[in-house]
Design a protein around this motif. Structure first.
Motif, PDB file in Angstrom:
ATOM      1  N   ARG A  74      -2.779  -8.189   5.076  1.00  0.00           N
ATOM      2  CA  ARG A  74      -4.053  -8.073   4.866  1.00  0.00           C
ATOM      3  C   ARG A  74      -4.669  -9.647   4.030  1.00  0.00           C
ATOM      4  O   ARG A  74      -5.007 -10.389   4.763  1.00  0.00           O
ATOM      5  CB  ARG A  74      -4.810  -7.836   4.991  1.00  0.00           C
ATOM      6  CG  ARG A  74      -5.257  -6.704   6.096  1.00  0.00           C
ATOM      7  CD  ARG A  74      -6.182  -4.821   5.904  1.00  0.00           C
ATOM      8  NE  ARG A  74      -5.763  -4.708   4.765  1.00  0.00           N
ATOM      9  CZ  ARG A  74      -5.464  -3.474   4.627  1.00  0.00           C
ATOM     10  NH1 ARG A  74      -4.423  -2.861   5.609  1.00  0.00           N
ATOM     11  NH2 ARG A  74      -5.934  -2.644   4.101  1.00  0.00           N
TER      12      ARG A  74
ATOM     13  N   ASP B 284       5.828   8.855  -1.298  1.00  0.00           N
ATOM     14  CA  ASP B 284       5.670   6.940  -2.254  1.00  0.00           C
ATOM     15  C   ASP B 284       5.392   6.276  -0.833  1.00  0.00           C
ATOM     16  O   ASP B 284       5.708   5.111  -0.848  1.00  0.00           O
ATOM     17  CB  ASP B 284       7.461   7.503  -2.898  1.00  0.00           C
ATOM     18  CG  ASP B 284       6.814   7.990  -4.397  1.00  0.00           C
ATOM     19  OD1 ASP B 284       5.884   8.180  -4.534  1.00  0.00           O
ATOM     20  OD2 ASP B 284       8.179   8.518  -4.716  1.00  0.00           O
TER      21      ASP B 284
ATOM     22  N   ARG C 215       4.484   6.625   2.116  1.00  0.00           N
ATOM     23  CA  ARG C 215       3.107   6.110   2.829  1.00  0.00           C
ATOM     24  C   ARG C 215       2.266   5.365   1.083  1.00  0.00           C
ATOM     25  O   ARG C 215       1.646   4.454   1.600  1.00  0.00           O
ATOM     26  CB  ARG C 215       2.261   7.443   2.379  1.00  0.00           C
ATOM     27  CG  ARG C 215       2.459   8.102   3.923  1.00  0.00           C
ATOM     28  CD  ARG C 215       1.384   9.667   4.309  1.00  0.00           C
ATOM     29  NE  ARG C 215       1.590  10.616   3.766  1.00  0.00           N
ATOM     30  CZ  ARG C 215       2.578  11.320   3.905  1.00  0.00           C
ATOM     31  NH1 ARG C 215       2.617  11.610   4.818  1.00  0.00           N
ATOM     32  NH2 ARG C 215       2.625  12.443   3.072  1.00  0.00           N
ATOM     33  N   LEU C 216       2.898   5.369   0.058  1.00  0.00           N
ATOM     34  CA  LEU C 216       1.877   4.372  -0.642  1.00  0.00           C
ATOM     35  C   LEU C 216       2.065   3.318  -0.495  1.00  0.00           C
ATOM     36  O   LEU C 216       1.643   2.366  -0.944  1.00  0.00           O
ATOM     37  CB  LEU C 216       2.366   5.215  -2.422  1.00  0.00           C
ATOM     38  CG  LEU C 216       2.010   4.508  -2.742  1.00  0.00           C
ATOM     39  CD1 LEU C 216       0.411   4.459  -3.674  1.00  0.00           C
ATOM     40  CD2 LEU C 216       2.028   4.878  -4.315  1.00  0.00           C
ATOM     41  N   GLU C 217       3.815   2.814   0.036  1.00  0.00           N
ATOM     42  CA  GLU C 217       4.239   1.699  -0.216  1.00  0.00           C
ATOM     43  C   GLU C 217       3.948   1.319   1.315  1.00  0.00           C
ATOM     44  O   GLU C 217       3.561  -0.305   1.558  1.00  0.00           O
ATOM     45  CB  GLU C 217       5.663   2.084  -0.377  1.00  0.00           C
ATOM     46  CG  GLU C 217       6.128   0.388  -0.419  1.00  0.00           C
ATOM     47  CD  GLU C 217       7.902   0.413  -0.103  1.00  0.00           C
ATOM     48  OE1 GLU C 217       9.171  -0.396  -0.229  1.00  0.00           O
ATOM     49  OE2 GLU C 217       8.462   1.705  -0.576  1.00  0.00           O
ATOM     50  N   LEU C 218       3.874   1.813   2.080  1.00  0.00           N
ATOM     51  CA  LEU C 218       3.264   1.489   3.826  1.00  0.00           C
ATOM     52  C   LEU C 218       1.525   0.938   3.122  1.00  0.00           C
ATOM     53  O   LEU C 218       1.554  -0.357   3.612  1.00  0.00           O
ATOM     54  CB  LEU C 218       3.206   2.332   4.591  1.00  0.00           C
ATOM     55  CG  LEU C 218       2.637   1.841   5.790  1.00  0.00           C
ATOM     56  CD1 LEU C 218       3.479   0.694   6.629  1.00  0.00           C
ATOM     57  CD2 LEU C 218       2.754   3.111   6.974  1.00  0.00           C
ATOM     58  N   ASP C 219       1.005   1.487   2.186  1.00  0.00           N
ATOM     59  CA  ASP C 219      -0.352   1.030   2.302  1.00  0.00           C
ATOM     60  C   ASP C 219      -0.526  -0.099   1.263  1.00  0.00           C
ATOM     61  O   ASP C 219      -1.312  -1.303   2.049  1.00  0.00           O
ATOM     62  CB  ASP C 219      -1.162   2.547   1.605  1.00  0.00           C
ATOM     63  CG  ASP C 219      -2.645   1.845   1.698  1.00  0.00           C
ATOM     64  OD1 ASP C 219      -3.416   1.478   2.391  1.00  0.00           O
ATOM     65  OD2 ASP C 219      -3.143   2.030   0.046  1.00  0.00           O
ATOM     66  N   GLN C 220       0.210   0.296  -0.259  1.00  0.00           N
ATOM     67  CA  GLN C 220       0.740  -1.205  -0.620  1.00  0.00           C
ATOM     68  C   GLN C 220       1.042  -2.495   0.472  1.00  0.00           C
ATOM     69  O   GLN C 220       0.188  -3.946   0.316  1.00  0.00           O
ATOM     70  CB  GLN C 220       0.885  -1.319  -1.378  1.00  0.00           C
ATOM     71  CG  GLN C 220       0.781  -0.444  -2.635  1.00  0.00           C
ATOM     72  CD  GLN C 220       1.977   0.340  -3.647  1.00  0.00           C
ATOM     73  OE1 GLN C 220       2.732   0.102  -3.282  1.00  0.00           O
ATOM     74  NE2 GLN C 220       1.379   0.429  -4.770  1.00  0.00           N
TER      75      GLN C 220
ATOM     76  N   ARG D  57       0.076  -2.860   4.018  1.00  0.00           N
ATOM     77  CA  ARG D  57      -0.478  -3.520   4.704  1.00  0.00           C
ATOM     78  C   ARG D  57      -1.706  -4.513   4.456  1.00  0.00           C
ATOM     79  O   ARG D  57      -2.099  -4.563   4.925  1.00  0.00           O
ATOM     80  CB  ARG D  57      -1.132  -2.246   4.877  1.00  0.00           C
ATOM     81  CG  ARG D  57      -0.501  -1.742   5.873  1.00  0.00           C
ATOM     82  CD  ARG D  57      -1.261  -0.424   6.397  1.00  0.00           C
ATOM     83  NE  ARG D  57      -0.160   0.531   8.573  1.00  0.00           N
ATOM     84  CZ  ARG D  57       0.176   1.717   8.127  1.00  0.00           C
ATOM     85  NH1 ARG D  57      -0.883   2.192   7.890  1.00  0.00           N
ATOM     86  NH2 ARG D  57       0.981   1.715   9.270  1.00  0.00           N
ATOM     87  N   ARG D  58      -2.424  -3.267   2.724  1.00  0.00           N
ATOM     88  CA  ARG D  58      -3.171  -4.501   1.841  1.00  0.00           C
ATOM     89  C   ARG D  58      -2.894  -6.123   1.473  1.00  0.00           C
ATOM     90  O   ARG D  58      -3.274  -7.433   1.963  1.00  0.00           O
ATOM     91  CB  ARG D  58      -3.547  -3.457   0.743  1.00  0.00           C
ATOM     92  CG  ARG D  58      -4.646  -2.700   0.478  1.00  0.00           C
ATOM     93  CD  ARG D  58      -5.190  -2.335  -0.629  1.00  0.00           C
ATOM     94  NE  ARG D  58      -3.483  -1.539  -0.657  1.00  0.00           N
ATOM     95  CZ  ARG D  58      -3.735  -0.219  -1.845  1.00  0.00           C
ATOM     96  NH1 ARG D  58      -4.415  -0.974  -2.786  1.00  0.00           N
ATOM     97  NH2 ARG D  58      -3.191   0.543  -2.224  1.00  0.00           N
TER      98      ARG D  58
ATOM     99  N   PRO E 257       0.417  10.113  -5.592  1.00  0.00           N
ATOM    100  CA  PRO E 257       1.364  11.028  -4.856  1.00  0.00           C
ATOM    101  C   PRO E 257       1.363  12.726  -5.119  1.00  0.00           C
ATOM    102  O   PRO E 257       2.064  12.946  -6.352  1.00  0.00           O
ATOM    103  CB  PRO E 257       2.013  10.050  -4.403  1.00  0.00           C
ATOM    104  CG  PRO E 257       1.870   8.809  -5.900  1.00  0.00           C
ATOM    105  CD  PRO E 257       0.879   9.438  -6.639  1.00  0.00           C
TER     106      PRO E 257
END
Length: 133
Positions: free
Chosen positions: A42, A29, A31-36, A38-39, A21
């Motif tokens: 799913r 940080d 955005r990275l946490e949000l991406d994790q 979301r994964r 980052p």
């Protein structure tokens, strides 16, 4: 990177941009946490379905099915979501990879052995007397 490094010297940090980052972006940080997250959301359904398959196939509790998945994931060096997909696919007829199948069987056996070794709670004498009354 205009010049190759052939003399063994270490180039300046600016020549190799950071792969992580951006330190100047205060939201990186988040955005990275949000991406994790979301994964994780799913893959949750697939993981829960795999737990259910293990529960039905081997008579495991929810917690024990989770332990089997985690142990198998760790011992086969397979991501949990990938293992869950393999278990779900196996319920549809796709064979599990041999190493995963063996480790999954071992994890089920270990979990059952641990559950069998746990002392079962004994009813209290008062509870027995009340139940008989």
């Amino acid at each position: 990177m205009d010049r190759p490094v052939l003399d063994g010297s270490v180039p300046d940090h600016d020549e190799f941009p950071s792969q992580g980052p951006d330190a100047t972006d205060p939201d990186a940080d988040l955005r990275l946490e949000l991406d994790q997250l979301r994964r994780a959301m799913r893959s949750r359904g697939t993981i829960d379905l795999a737990r259910g398959i293990l529960m039905a196939a081997f008579g495991l509790s929810q917690d024990d099915a989770w332990k089997v998945l985690v142990a198998t994931s760790q011992h086969t060096n397979t991501k949990l979501r990938t293992l869950a997909e393999q278990v779900v696919d196996s319920a549809g007829g796709t064979p599990l990879p041999e190493s995963v199948r063996k480790r999954l069987s071992a994890a089920v056996a270990e979990t059952n052995a641990a559950a069998d070794a746990q002392p079962q709670p004994q009813p209290q004498p008062q509870a027995q007397a009340q139940a008989q009354a």
